[in-house]
Design an enzyme around this catalytic site. Structure first.
Site, short mmCIF file in Angstrom:
data_model
loop_
_atom_site.label_atom_id
_atom_site.label_comp_id
_atom_site.label_asym_id
_atom_site.label_seq_id
_atom_site.Cartn_x
_atom_site.Cartn_y
_atom_site.Cartn_z
N CYS A 25 0.86 -1.19 0.00
CA CYS A 25 0.00 0.00 0.00
C CYS A 25 0.89 1.23 0.00
CB CYS A 25 -0.88 -0.01 1.24
SG CYS A 25 -1.95 1.43 1.39
N LEU A 26 0.48 2.22 -0.76
CA LEU A 26 1.27 3.46 -0.82
C LEU A 26 1.31 4.15 0.54
CD1 LEU A 26 -0.01 4.79 -4.26
CD2 LEU A 26 2.27 3.88 -3.77
N HIS A 48 -9.48 -3.63 -1.17
CA HIS A 48 -8.42 -2.86 -0.50
C HIS A 48 -8.75 -1.37 -0.48
CE1 HIS A 48 -3.93 -2.08 0.22
NE2 HIS A 48 -4.38 -0.88 -0.11
NI NI Z 1 -3.68 1.13 -0.07
#
Ligand code: NI
Length: 182
Positions: free
Chosen positions: A101-102, A143
């Site tokens: 995830c960023l 997500h």
């Molecule tokens: Ni994410």
């Protein structure tokens, strides 16, 4: 560099764990106006620059129910997808996938989610959209919609692994990780 669009799109700051904005519940989008279109364009731009394959508005500090994604980003012929007020209607089966995830830097972990989901929402112009997703698209939608509800994928892994990540983050260890950034 092609500068045609450089004055139109801004790279937005991506907030990272443990920032509180990632824990907030995003509010439904009510107005499809110019501000929203600008936010969408900037989110798409930011996702490609990062680079990632999905981005939720919470991650750029906007508590709006809005996600963008592109599972197969390319240089040419990009086809970014936008979903406003996305909602999971149903889910079936189980699938485990290595997620990143960023907003969760320097980490990836296996997460088990539904293998198929039905999602409804609206496109960037407010037109209703129904998606029957499987594979990576199903993972990505779950997500990103989690983000809108203040949930991170590290909430869906074992407490032991999560503790490991917190420890690692504390030490600010730099290590190359695998897994797509969603
Ligand atoms: Ni994410």
């Amino acid at each position: 560099m092609d500068n045609n669009n450089s004055d139109k799109n801004n790279e937005l700051k991506i907030y990272t764990y443990p920032d509180n904005v990632l824990r907030a519940h995003a509010e439904p989008v009510r107005d499809i106006d110019d501000d929203l279109q600008n936010l969408i364009d900037n989110m798409i731009y930011t996702m490609y620059v990062a680079p990632g394959i999905g981005l939720a508005a919470n991650q750029v500090g906007e508590l709006k129910r809005l996600i963008v994604f592109d599972l197969y980003p390319r240089k040419e012929g990009r086809d970014p997808q936008v979903l406003i007020n996305p909602e999971i209607i149903s889910g079936e089966g189980k699938e485990t996938f290595e997620e990143g995830c960023l907003s969760v830097i320097d980490f990836s972990a296996e997460v088990t989610r539904n293998a198929q989901v039905k999602v409804k929402g609206a496109d960037r112009h407010g037109k209703p959209v129904d998606i029957e997703a499987e594979g990576l698209l199903a993972i990505c939608l779950q997500h990103e919609i989690d983000h809108l509800n203040g949930i991170l994928y590290i909430d869906r892994i074992s407490g032991l692994k999560r503790a490991l990540y917190k420890k690692k983050l504390k030490k600010k260890l730099k290590k190359k990780v695998s897994g797509l950034k969603l």
